[in-house]
Design a protein around this motif. Structure first.
Motif, PDB file in Angstrom:
ATOM      1  N   ASP A 132      -5.660   1.827 -21.026  1.00  0.00           N
ATOM      2  CA  ASP A 132      -6.784   1.566 -21.236  1.00  0.00           C
ATOM      3  C   ASP A 132      -7.786   2.504 -20.442  1.00  0.00           C
ATOM      4  N   GLU A 133      -7.189   2.734 -18.972  1.00  0.00           N
ATOM      5  CA  GLU A 133      -8.019   2.585 -17.606  1.00  0.00           C
ATOM      6  C   GLU A 133      -6.958   3.594 -16.791  1.00  0.00           C
ATOM      7  N   VAL A 134      -7.303   4.412 -16.206  1.00  0.00           N
ATOM      8  CA  VAL A 134      -6.634   5.230 -15.031  1.00  0.00           C
ATOM      9  C   VAL A 134      -7.453   5.706 -14.021  1.00  0.00           C
ATOM     10  N   MET A 135      -7.182   4.891 -12.557  1.00  0.00           N
ATOM     11  CA  MET A 135      -8.063   4.781 -12.410  1.00  0.00           C
ATOM     12  C   MET A 135      -7.660   5.902 -10.763  1.00  0.00           C
ATOM     13  N   VAL A 136      -7.281   5.849 -10.546  1.00  0.00           N
ATOM     14  CA  VAL A 136      -6.363   6.821  -8.978  1.00  0.00           C
ATOM     15  C   VAL A 136      -6.318   7.830  -9.640  1.00  0.00           C
ATOM     16  N   SER A 137      -6.008   8.572  -8.565  1.00  0.00           N
ATOM     17  CA  SER A 137      -5.658  10.609  -8.779  1.00  0.00           C
ATOM     18  C   SER A 137      -4.116  10.905  -7.873  1.00  0.00           C
ATOM     19  N   LEU A 138      -3.654  11.750  -7.900  1.00  0.00           N
ATOM     20  CA  LEU A 138      -2.924  12.289  -6.815  1.00  0.00           C
ATOM     21  C   LEU A 138      -3.328  12.096  -5.726  1.00  0.00           C
ATOM     22  N   GLY A 139      -2.254  11.438  -4.719  1.00  0.00           N
ATOM     23  CA  GLY A 139      -2.718  11.454  -2.961  1.00  0.00           C
ATOM     24  C   GLY A 139      -3.150  10.308  -3.512  1.00  0.00           C
ATOM     25  N   ASP A 140      -4.189  10.156  -4.073  1.00  0.00           N
ATOM     26  CA  ASP A 140      -5.060   9.039  -3.350  1.00  0.00           C
ATOM     27  C   ASP A 140      -4.284   7.794  -2.385  1.00  0.00           C
ATOM     28  N   VAL A 184      -3.275   3.221  -2.085  1.00  0.00           N
ATOM     29  CA  VAL A 184      -3.889   2.732  -2.653  1.00  0.00           C
ATOM     30  C   VAL A 184      -3.490   1.596  -1.643  1.00  0.00           C
ATOM     31  N   ALA A 185      -4.645   0.604  -2.104  1.00  0.00           N
ATOM     32  CA  ALA A 185      -4.126  -0.477  -1.180  1.00  0.00           C
ATOM     33  C   ALA A 185      -3.267  -1.991  -1.977  1.00  0.00           C
ATOM     34  N   PRO A 186      -2.779  -2.912  -1.774  1.00  0.00           N
ATOM     35  CA  PRO A 186      -2.256  -3.220  -1.933  1.00  0.00           C
ATOM     36  C   PRO A 186      -3.345  -4.182  -2.863  1.00  0.00           C
ATOM     37  N   GLN A 187      -3.428  -4.328  -4.058  1.00  0.00           N
ATOM     38  CA  GLN A 187      -3.466  -5.135  -4.850  1.00  0.00           C
ATOM     39  C   GLN A 187      -5.141  -5.254  -5.558  1.00  0.00           C
ATOM     40  N   SER A 188      -4.753  -3.151  -5.421  1.00  0.00           N
ATOM     41  CA  SER A 188      -6.116  -2.202  -5.525  1.00  0.00           C
ATOM     42  C   SER A 188      -5.157  -1.733  -7.485  1.00  0.00           C
ATOM     43  N   LYS A 189      -6.654  -2.565  -8.122  1.00  0.00           N
ATOM     44  CA  LYS A 189      -6.428  -1.844  -9.538  1.00  0.00           C
ATOM     45  C   LYS A 189      -6.237  -0.244  -9.493  1.00  0.00           C
ATOM     46  N   MET A 190      -4.684  -0.242 -10.077  1.00  0.00           N
ATOM     47  CA  MET A 190      -4.619   1.286 -10.341  1.00  0.00           C
ATOM     48  C   MET A 190      -5.201   1.537 -12.334  1.00  0.00           C
ATOM     49  N   PHE A 191      -4.412   0.148 -13.085  1.00  0.00           N
ATOM     50  CA  PHE A 191      -4.172   0.855 -14.009  1.00  0.00           C
ATOM     51  C   PHE A 191      -4.804  -0.628 -15.168  1.00  0.00           C
ATOM     52  N   THR A 192      -5.717  -0.221 -16.271  1.00  0.00           N
ATOM     53  CA  THR A 192      -5.608  -1.360 -17.805  1.00  0.00           C
ATOM     54  C   THR A 192      -4.997  -1.201 -18.817  1.00  0.00           C
ATOM     55  N   VAL A 193      -3.846  -1.887 -19.173  1.00  0.00           N
ATOM     56  CA  VAL A 193      -3.122  -1.712 -19.678  1.00  0.00           C
ATOM     57  C   VAL A 193      -3.509  -3.151 -21.389  1.00  0.00           C
ATOM     58  N   SER A 194      -3.783  -2.714 -22.178  1.00  0.00           N
ATOM     59  CA  SER A 194      -4.393  -3.606 -23.358  1.00  0.00           C
ATOM     60  C   SER A 194      -2.839  -3.904 -24.539  1.00  0.00           C
ATOM     61  N   ASP A 195      -2.768  -5.071 -25.412  1.00  0.00           N
ATOM     62  CA  ASP A 195      -1.753  -5.074 -26.361  1.00  0.00           C
ATOM     63  C   ASP A 195      -3.134  -5.724 -27.332  1.00  0.00           C
ATOM     64  N   ASN A 196      -3.498  -4.315 -28.135  1.00  0.00           N
ATOM     65  CA  ASN A 196      -4.236  -4.871 -29.013  1.00  0.00           C
ATOM     66  C   ASN A 196      -3.317  -5.361 -30.544  1.00  0.00           C
ATOM     67  N   SER A 197      -2.452  -5.316 -30.359  1.00  0.00           N
ATOM     68  CA  SER A 197      -1.916  -5.907 -31.677  1.00  0.00           C
ATOM     69  C   SER A 197      -2.453  -7.354 -31.387  1.00  0.00           C
ATOM     70  N   GLY A 233       0.787  -1.363   0.014  1.00  0.00           N
ATOM     71  CA  GLY A 233       0.049   0.217  -0.250  1.00  0.00           C
ATOM     72  C   GLY A 233       1.241   1.143  -0.225  1.00  0.00           C
ATOM     73  N   GLY A 234       0.644   2.452  -0.412  1.00  0.00           N
ATOM     74  CA  GLY A 234       0.730   3.579  -0.045  1.00  0.00           C
ATOM     75  C   GLY A 234       0.458   5.087  -1.476  1.00  0.00           C
ATOM     76  N   ASN A 235       1.081   5.814  -1.344  1.00  0.00           N
ATOM     77  CA  ASN A 235      -0.441   6.933  -1.697  1.00  0.00           C
ATOM     78  C   ASN A 235       0.563   7.598  -3.057  1.00  0.00           C
ATOM     79  N   VAL A 236       0.082   7.717  -3.905  1.00  0.00           N
ATOM     80  CA  VAL A 236       0.216   8.098  -5.452  1.00  0.00           C
ATOM     81  C   VAL A 236       1.048   9.246  -5.424  1.00  0.00           C
ATOM     82  N   ARG A 237       2.102   9.303  -5.615  1.00  0.00           N
ATOM     83  CA  ARG A 237       3.124  10.736  -5.901  1.00  0.00           C
ATOM     84  C   ARG A 237       2.781  11.587  -6.676  1.00  0.00           C
ATOM     85  N   SER A 238       2.954  10.590  -7.911  1.00  0.00           N
ATOM     86  CA  SER A 238       3.333  10.573  -9.544  1.00  0.00           C
ATOM     87  C   SER A 238       2.559   9.933 -10.329  1.00  0.00           C
TER      88      SER A 238
END
Length: 430
Positions: free
Chosen positions: A242-250, A252-265, A125-130
């Motif tokens: 695909d998705e950014v689910m956090v903001s600065l200062g949030d 984030v608990a361990p195993q909480s989803k922060m980003f989704t990335v897809s390889d569309n190729s 867990g930690g706080n979003v710095r950037s």
């Protein structure tokens, strides 16, 4: 008796006189009308000729002003100005060959394999710095997406430093007591205690080292005394965010989803094949399909695998097919219509919108390039065609003999041209 005879003769003479007067009156009237009609007839004939000439001139003028029908009464030809072409959004395309066939019609969606989509979460867990990315950014494997900070991250590095230093001492103590034990100077108990402490501390140090590596921290730097206040959150695959689910200062608990990335190729086509068509499908078969974002482009795929479990509603199997999406313009979730190729033939085909039907006869409009074109005008000629296979929005056509293969077909606006042609024919008919 004689009186009666005289009276009858008198009446007869009186009747004859009436008839003579009536006949004379009629003849006089006819003669008077005939005298008056003779010059009128001649004048009327001249006026008729004048009207005929005026009407003919009017038709010629009308024919020159109207641009919607053929020149000099040419049947089946429509002449449009550049402005008219732009107004009706008329489009043309060179006649082309396509692979057409009556094959297995299927529908489905574009999907990703599980290994081509990543949900990115932190191990601690930690706080979003950037945050370094936004939705839609292209990223490479290992690229940093964000940084998290927390006091526990610093404490973990401190613990690793302490355990590493302790391990150096315990290793030396263990080796010394082993030497003394081998020479019979030290007791076995002291040797075993030194060995136990060395092994347990080694295990702790190795565990902390693995955790730091998972967090993206270099253990060798920490051993040298460097402490990191934040840890990087990186992507395990290349692709697009695909998705950014956090903001600065949030936090984030361990195993909480922060980003989704897809390889569309690595997209694949997930199709539903109904029970009656399953025996016809085999691995390696080609698939031609279209998507809404590219309605005029026929894309290809190849059957990769066939599911073994039926869906109940509707009762169908899933067929997965590989596609080429190196350009990245196809996206997961797009609806697809296609056909699995069993046997196909190549032939000339036009979009369905290019076909104009009148009764049982089908027509298309072509760009008429015969003769020198007028400035800022185009001629379009209607020609009859016979149609064949209708497949994925395209219709097979057979053109009249002598039609060049590079002819340009009107693909958008054909019915508007047909209306203009009918309008022109009606005006000429009057």
């Amino acid at each position: 008796m004689s009186c009666n005879i005289n009276w009858a003769i008198y009446n007869l003479k009186k009747g004859k006189m009436k008839n003579i007067i009536l006949i004379s009156t009629v003849l006089f009237t006819l003669m008077f009308m005939g005298c008056n009609d003779a010059p009128k007839s001649e004048l009327g004939h001249n006026e008729a000729e004048g009207v005929s000439k005026t009407e003919a001139g009017g038709e010629e003028a009308h024919g020159e002003e109207e641009g919607g029908h053929g020149e000099e009464g040419e049947e089946g030809v429509v002449v449009l100005s550049t402005q008219q072409i732009e107004t009706i959004d008329l489009e043309t395309r060179t006649l082309e060959k396509r692979n057409l066939g009556n094959n297995i019609k299927v529908t489905g969606r574009l999907e990703l394999y599980p290994q081509d989509r990543a949900n990115i979460s932190p191990f601690v867990g930690g706080n979003v710095r950037s945050i370094k990315v936004i939705e839609g950014d292209e990223v490479r494997k290992g690229e940093v997406l964000a940084y998290l900070e927390h006091p526990d991250i610093i404490s973990m590095q401190q613990e690793y430093q302490e355990k590493s230093d302790e391990l150096v001492f315990l290793k030396q103590d263990f080796e010394r007591k082993q030497t003394l034990y081998d020479k019979g100077v030290s007791s076995g108990k002291e040797f075993q205690m030194a060995q136990s402490k060395f092994r347990s501390t080694t295990s702790s140090v190795n565990g902390l080292k693995s955790k730091l590596r998972l967090l993206g921290i270099d253990p060798s730097k920490v051993e040298e005394g460097q402490i990191y206040s934040a840890i990087p959150i990186s992507t395990p695959i290349s692709g697009f965010v695909d998705e950014v689910m956090v903001s600065l200062g949030d936090y984030v608990a361990p195993q909480s989803k922060m980003f989704t990335v897809s390889d569309n190729s690595e997209l694949h086509l997930d199709l539903k094949v109904y029970e009656k068509d399953i025996p016809k499908v085999q691995v390696g078969q080609k698939i031609h399909f279209t998507v809404a974002s590219k309605p005029d482009e026929l894309l290809t795929a190849e059957v990769h695998s066939i599911g073994k479990t039926f869906e109940e509603d509707p009762k169908a199997l899933h067929v997965h097919a590989d596609i080429d999406n190196k350009n990245g313009d196809l996206l997961p979730g797009m609806y697809a219509e296609g056909r699995i190729v069993q046997g196909e033939k190549s032939g000339f085909a036009v979009p369905e919108e290019a076909i104009v039907k009148e009764g049982e006869q089908s027509y298309v409009f072509i760009v008429d390039e015969d003769g020198a074109p007028e400035e800022n005008k185009m001629k379009y000629k209607r020609i009859p065609v016979s149609t064949g296979v209708n497949d994925l929005g395209f219709v097979e056509v057979n053109l009249p003999a002598g039609t060049p293969e590079n002819v340009k077909i009107v693909t958008n606006g054909a019915y508007t041209l047909s209306s203009e042609m009918v309008k022109g024919e009606l005006e000429h008919g009057h």
